[in-house]
Write an enzyme that holds these catalytic residues in place. Structure first.
Site, PDB file in Angstrom:
ATOM      1  N   ARG A 116       0.820  -1.214   0.000  1.00 45.72           N
ATOM      2  CA  ARG A 116       0.000   0.000   0.000  1.00 45.72           C
ATOM      3  C   ARG A 116       0.858   1.271   0.000  1.00 45.72           C
ATOM      4  O   ARG A 116       0.352   2.361  -0.143  1.00 45.72           O
ATOM      5  CB  ARG A 116      -0.894   0.021   1.239  1.00 45.72           C
ATOM      6  CG  ARG A 116      -1.994  -1.000   1.253  1.00 45.72           C
ATOM      7  CD  ARG A 116      -2.554  -1.198   2.652  1.00 45.72           C
ATOM      8  NE  ARG A 116      -2.814   0.056   3.351  1.00 45.72           N
ATOM      9  CZ  ARG A 116      -3.938   0.743   3.291  1.00 45.72           C
ATOM     10  NH1 ARG A 116      -4.937   0.299   2.549  1.00 45.72           N
ATOM     11  NH2 ARG A 116      -4.107   1.854   3.961  1.00 45.72           N
ATOM     12  N   ARG A 127       7.114   7.848  -4.907  1.00 44.86           N
ATOM     13  CA  ARG A 127       7.025   8.722  -6.076  1.00 44.86           C
ATOM     14  C   ARG A 127       8.369   9.378  -6.358  1.00 44.86           C
ATOM     15  O   ARG A 127       9.076   9.769  -5.440  1.00 44.86           O
ATOM     16  CB  ARG A 127       6.007   9.837  -5.838  1.00 44.86           C
ATOM     17  CG  ARG A 127       4.603   9.346  -5.611  1.00 44.86           C
ATOM     18  CD  ARG A 127       3.612  10.467  -5.844  1.00 44.86           C
ATOM     19  NE  ARG A 127       2.297  10.040  -5.386  1.00 44.86           N
ATOM     20  CZ  ARG A 127       1.761  10.403  -4.239  1.00 44.86           C
ATOM     21  NH1 ARG A 127       2.418  11.219  -3.440  1.00 44.86           N
ATOM     22  NH2 ARG A 127       0.574   9.959  -3.901  1.00 44.86           N
ATOM     23  N   ARG A 148      -5.032  -6.166  15.783  1.00 39.98           N
ATOM     24  CA  ARG A 148      -4.272  -5.155  16.512  1.00 39.98           C
ATOM     25  C   ARG A 148      -5.273  -4.110  16.999  1.00 39.98           C
ATOM     26  O   ARG A 148      -6.264  -3.822  16.326  1.00 39.98           O
ATOM     27  CB  ARG A 148      -3.229  -4.483  15.613  1.00 39.98           C
ATOM     28  CG  ARG A 148      -2.088  -5.383  15.220  1.00 39.98           C
ATOM     29  CD  ARG A 148      -1.211  -5.768  16.392  1.00 39.98           C
ATOM     30  NE  ARG A 148      -0.363  -4.653  16.827  1.00 39.98           N
ATOM     31  CZ  ARG A 148       0.326  -4.651  17.969  1.00 39.98           C
ATOM     32  NH1 ARG A 148       0.226  -5.657  18.812  1.00 39.98           N
ATOM     33  NH2 ARG A 148       1.095  -3.623  18.282  1.00 39.98           N
ATOM     34  N   ARG A 181       2.015   7.858  16.156  1.00 38.21           N
ATOM     35  CA  ARG A 181       1.786   9.158  15.529  1.00 38.21           C
ATOM     36  C   ARG A 181       1.071  10.103  16.481  1.00 38.21           C
ATOM     37  O   ARG A 181       0.463   9.678  17.467  1.00 38.21           O
ATOM     38  CB  ARG A 181       0.993   9.017  14.229  1.00 38.21           C
ATOM     39  CG  ARG A 181      -0.360   8.351  14.346  1.00 38.21           C
ATOM     40  CD  ARG A 181      -0.971   8.183  12.966  1.00 38.21           C
ATOM     41  NE  ARG A 181      -2.283   7.559  12.983  1.00 38.21           N
ATOM     42  CZ  ARG A 181      -3.074   7.409  11.937  1.00 38.21           C
ATOM     43  NH1 ARG A 181      -2.688   7.869  10.762  1.00 38.21           N
ATOM     44  NH2 ARG A 181      -4.243   6.823  12.033  1.00 38.21           N
ATOM     45  N   GLU A 203      -1.276   8.224  19.435  1.00 35.23           N
ATOM     46  CA  GLU A 203      -1.849   6.922  19.086  1.00 35.23           C
ATOM     47  C   GLU A 203      -0.845   5.810  19.398  1.00 35.23           C
ATOM     48  O   GLU A 203       0.262   5.795  18.866  1.00 35.23           O
ATOM     49  CB  GLU A 203      -2.184   6.931  17.590  1.00 35.23           C
ATOM     50  CG  GLU A 203      -3.120   5.848  17.137  1.00 35.23           C
ATOM     51  CD  GLU A 203      -3.559   6.067  15.694  1.00 35.23           C
ATOM     52  OE1 GLU A 203      -3.165   5.260  14.850  1.00 35.23           O
ATOM     53  OE2 GLU A 203      -4.289   7.053  15.415  1.00 35.23           O
ATOM     54  N   TYR A 222      -8.988  -5.485   5.948  1.00 39.58           N
ATOM     55  CA  TYR A 222      -8.612  -4.091   6.144  1.00 39.58           C
ATOM     56  C   TYR A 222      -9.284  -3.264   5.045  1.00 39.58           C
ATOM     57  O   TYR A 222      -8.951  -3.385   3.871  1.00 39.58           O
ATOM     58  CB  TYR A 222      -7.092  -3.904   6.088  1.00 39.58           C
ATOM     59  CG  TYR A 222      -6.701  -2.475   6.386  1.00 39.58           C
ATOM     60  CD1 TYR A 222      -6.397  -2.089   7.680  1.00 39.58           C
ATOM     61  CD2 TYR A 222      -6.695  -1.513   5.386  1.00 39.58           C
ATOM     62  CE1 TYR A 222      -6.074  -0.767   7.973  1.00 39.58           C
ATOM     63  CE2 TYR A 222      -6.377  -0.191   5.667  1.00 39.58           C
ATOM     64  CZ  TYR A 222      -6.066   0.163   6.962  1.00 39.58           C
ATOM     65  OH  TYR A 222      -5.766   1.477   7.241  1.00 39.58           O
ATOM     66  N   ASP A 258     -10.458   0.574   3.626  1.00 42.52           N
ATOM     67  CA  ASP A 258     -10.570   2.024   3.681  1.00 42.52           C
ATOM     68  C   ASP A 258     -12.054   2.394   3.648  1.00 42.52           C
ATOM     69  O   ASP A 258     -12.903   1.588   3.251  1.00 42.52           O
ATOM     70  CB  ASP A 258      -9.841   2.669   2.502  1.00 42.52           C
ATOM     71  CG  ASP A 258      -8.323   2.622   2.664  1.00 42.52           C
ATOM     72  OD1 ASP A 258      -7.855   2.668   3.817  1.00 42.52           O
ATOM     73  OD2 ASP A 258      -7.617   2.524   1.640  1.00 42.52           O
TER      74      ASP A 258
END
Length: 367
Positions: free
Chosen positions: A171, A175, A248, A279, A299, A347, A349
């Protein structure tokens, strides 16, 4: 005739989309939710006039025009672009990995220089990567792996990178342009007024029972509806008859800071292993807030135990094999549809959850 056409277990996006589309077809729905609010993990709390993402950062992005049009009829979206930063022992790097990252890391300026360095650093990986460590090094080379991938990922999953499957890191955007937009999708933004605006619209025609556990009173709730839309844990539904799937979980520490700008960006990833949290989220930046104070959330990833919120399915071979056994049982349930991240042990989105729910509703309702 039962009182409801559908009993929806869980009040996240999957249930909300299904309920919204079912109501448009004249169906009556009851929502049963363990928490004390609707919205699942996209629920927002208002603190100091800031819409705080209670269960971690949720940034909507999709390339599916049908999904984008659907959510935009529920709320107006702002132009937020996800451009997180990575903090490695006080050094700041742009995410996703792009020419800004490479320039800071190696003091270079051209894509050709970056490609050359990464090409040299990944020579040690022969053939198909066998684990996450090899996959990451083959994508971004050794330097970036060590500084920006390894520590963060091992905190996130609670195990060494070499013990994690390679596909987890696929994922990861890489670039060779100076572009800090994390997502490649055509559409991106945050609903103006927070996600609760959308949630209220999705469930507005439903009867709702909060702080109720469907599995503890299953017979009663089954008697109320013709069919059940179940978005809880699939192994929990079958009373863990084959054993427990692994997840998790996360722990959040949220505090108000007496400053108008704490870190200058919505999300900073802490990529060293020693910092215990993965984060820090500064919520006001999602909606370009100008409030006098700010709200931050640290987190912390934790190992899931029963009674905790399951966030991320552990999609390794062992758990996938176990899930398949539960999926076979689920296929045999004539009046129950399993959906969402927990019901499908996947998982997802947000846009994929919505797409999945829309497809299920179309099949079920003959739309």
């Amino acid at each position: 005739m039962k009182k409801y056409d559908y009993v929806l277990v869980g009040a996240g996006l999957y249930s909300g989309v299904f309920a919204y589309l079912a109501a448009k077809q004249g169906k009556k729905c009851l929502v049963v939710e363990r928490r004390n609010h609707l919205g699942g993990n996209v629920y927002c709390e208002d603190i100091e006039g800031i819409h705080v993402h209670k269960y971690g950062a949720h940034i909507f992005h999709t390339s599916n025009r049908k999904v984008w049009d659907f959510v935009n009829q529920l709320a107006e979206f702002n132009r937020y672009t996800n451009s997180p930063m990575a903090n490695f022992k006080g050094q700041m790097y742009n995410m996703p990995f792009n020419m800004n990252t490479f320039s800071k890391m190696w003091g270079i300026s051209t894509p050709a220089q970056a490609r050359s360095i990464i090409e040299e650093q990944r020579k040690g990986i022969q053939g198909e990567p066998k684990n996450l460590e090899e996959q990451a090094i083959s994508l971004v080379g050794m330097d970036i792996y060590r500084k920006l991938v390894k520590g963060y990922t091992e905190k996130q999953w609670g195990r060494e990178c070499r013990d994690l499957p390679a596909f987890i890191i696929k994922r990861l955007p890489v670039r060779y342009t100076y572009d800090n937009n994390y997502f490649n999708d055509r559409y991106q933004g945050i609903p103006m007024g927070g996600y609760n605006v959308i949630i209220e619209k999705l469930f507005e025609n439903c009867d709702v029972e909060l702080e109720k556990d469907y599995l503890k009173d299953k017979e009663h709730y089954d008697s109320l509806g013709e069919k059940v839309i179940y978005t809880g844990t699939i192994d929990g539904y079958f009373d863990y008859c084959y054993g427990k799937l692994e997840y998790r979980s996360l722990r959040f520490e949220t505090e108000v800071k007496d400053t108008d700008n704490y870190q200058g960006v919505a999300v900073v990833n802490y990529t060293d292993r020693e910092t215990p949290y993965t984060r820090i989220i500064e919520h006001k930046h999602f909606e370009f807030g100008t409030q006098e104070k700010t709200v931050i959330t640290r987190e912390y990833p934790v190992t899931w135990k029963e009674g905790m919120e399951p966030y991320y399915p552990v999609n390794d071979e062992k758990n996938q094999a176990l899930y398949q056994k539960y999926a076979e049982l689920a296929a045999g349930e004539t009046n129950v549809l399993f959906g969402g991240r927990l019901g499908e042990y996947k998982y997802y989105d947000m846009d994929k959850v919505i797409e999945s729910a829309m497809n299920a509703a179309e099949r079920e309702l003959g739309m």
